[in-house]
Design a protein around this motif. Structure first.
Motif, PDB file in Angstrom:
ATOM      1  N   VAL A 256       0.830  -1.212   0.000  1.00 53.72           N
ATOM      2  CA  VAL A 256       0.000   0.000   0.000  1.00 53.72           C
ATOM      3  C   VAL A 256       0.851   1.243   0.000  1.00 53.72           C
ATOM      4  O   VAL A 256       0.625   2.190  -0.777  1.00 53.72           O
ATOM      5  N   ILE A 257       1.891   1.268   0.845  1.00 51.56           N
ATOM      6  CA  ILE A 257       2.744   2.448   0.960  1.00 51.56           C
ATOM      7  C   ILE A 257       3.508   2.689  -0.342  1.00 51.56           C
ATOM      8  O   ILE A 257       3.680   3.833  -0.781  1.00 51.56           O
ATOM      9  N   GLN A 258       3.966   1.610  -0.971  1.00 56.91           N
ATOM     10  CA  GLN A 258       4.669   1.763  -2.245  1.00 56.91           C
ATOM     11  C   GLN A 258       3.790   2.434  -3.288  1.00 56.91           C
ATOM     12  O   GLN A 258       4.271   3.212  -4.121  1.00 56.91           O
ATOM     13  N   ARG A 259       2.495   2.129  -3.271  1.00 57.19           N
ATOM     14  CA  ARG A 259       1.566   2.732  -4.238  1.00 57.19           C
ATOM     15  C   ARG A 259       1.209   4.169  -3.873  1.00 57.19           C
ATOM     16  O   ARG A 259       0.660   4.897  -4.702  1.00 57.19           O
ATOM     17  N   CYS A 260       1.511   4.560  -2.630  1.00 61.29           N
ATOM     18  CA  CYS A 260       1.151   5.910  -2.175  1.00 61.29           C
ATOM     19  C   CYS A 260       2.331   6.888  -2.205  1.00 61.29           C
ATOM     20  O   CYS A 260       2.118   8.097  -2.107  1.00 61.29           O
ATOM     21  N   ILE A 261       3.538   6.383  -2.305  1.00 59.31           N
ATOM     22  CA  ILE A 261       4.726   7.263  -2.294  1.00 59.31           C
ATOM     23  C   ILE A 261       4.871   7.932  -3.665  1.00 59.31           C
ATOM     24  O   ILE A 261       4.777   7.289  -4.675  1.00 59.31           O
TER      25      ILE A 261
END
Length: 261
Positions: A256-261
């Motif tokens: 999820v974080i990778q898609r939000c950075i």
């Protein structure tokens, strides 16, 4: 008519400009007055619009107020149920607290009407949507996460995720202001007395939840992320365990974080 120069001097009009020049000056003066009048009219109309807007109150249906109170009441009831079903009275438990790290992102709730939820969000540093913070996986934080669970996604971050967050989204609080981390010198000035002198030291302290974890958290601002690049794949109002998005995702938080950075 005589050609005598005395005749011309006798009937000449003193200090009179040629007719063409006088016409140009008259047009210019009239244009200046018109521009001035137009400007004054615009100012007057703007003042009237502002005064009218202040007096005008946007009509809102009574149902909109009722819905906000109903939402707040449902949230309050859910919190009470959560606290009843969670064993928070067992304060004599002498087992060691799990030192794993949690990464929490507020993914929902642009406006939250429940007072308790807002206070917890403020305490944890997630005052706005997409704010992301690191938390120690302690019993106290687990209880707080249970209370605000419908508004957050969380899990166990990898060191790669921590490194990307710090390097790409890391800001520090210097003299009460949000400041980009521009050099290791800045880190050494504020955390050097704790043996932390560079970004890698910060990453290590976060990942291991070391003795200076709170000091590092106080130095860093909350990370402000974006919505996932391909959007939320499931319903954000349904828990992750039931096929939705919110709640504990375990190691899945890294994706999820990778898609939000």
């Amino acid at each position: 008519m005589s050609d005598n120069p005395v005749y011309f001097s006798r009937y000449a009009v003193p200090n009179k400009l040629p007719g063409k020049t006088v016409s140009v000056l008259a047009h210019r003066k009239r244009r200046i007055l018109q521009d001035k009048a137009t400007l004054e009219q615009k100012k007057r109309l703007k003042t009237e619009r502002i005064a009218k807007a202040r007096k005008h109150h946007k009509f809102r249906r009574a149902e909109s107020f009722v819905m906000n109170y109903l939402k707040a009441e449902r949230t309050a009831n859910r919190i009470k149920h959560t606290l009843r079903t969670t064993n928070i009275c067992d304060t004599n438990d002498s087992t060691q607290v799990n030192q794993k790290l949690l990464l929490v992102m507020r993914h929902a709730g642009k406006k939250i009407f429940d007072e308790t939820t807002n206070k917890i969000m403020k305490t944890l540093g997630m005052t706005h949507r997409h704010h992301t913070v690191f938390l120690e996986n302690s019993k106290e934080n687990q209880i707080l996460l249970k209370v605000i669970e419908p508004f957050v996604v969380y899990g166990y971050p990898s060191i790669a995720t921590i490194r990307e967050l710090v390097f790409k989204k890391g800001f520090a609080i210097v003299n009460g202001k949000k400041t980009p981390i521009q050099s290791n010198t800045m880190i050494e000035e504020h955390l050097g007395d704790k043996g932390i002198i560079c970004l890698e030291d910060i990453i290590h302290e976060i990942f291991t939840v070391g003795p200076n974890f709170d000091a590092v958290k106080g130095f860093l601002c909350s990370f402000l992320l974006s919505s996932p690049r391909d959007g939320w794949k499931n319903k954000v109002s349904v828990s992750y365990k039931r096929g939705g998005e919110y709640g504990d995702r375990g190691t899945g938080i890294n994706d999820v974080i990778q898609r939000c950075i």
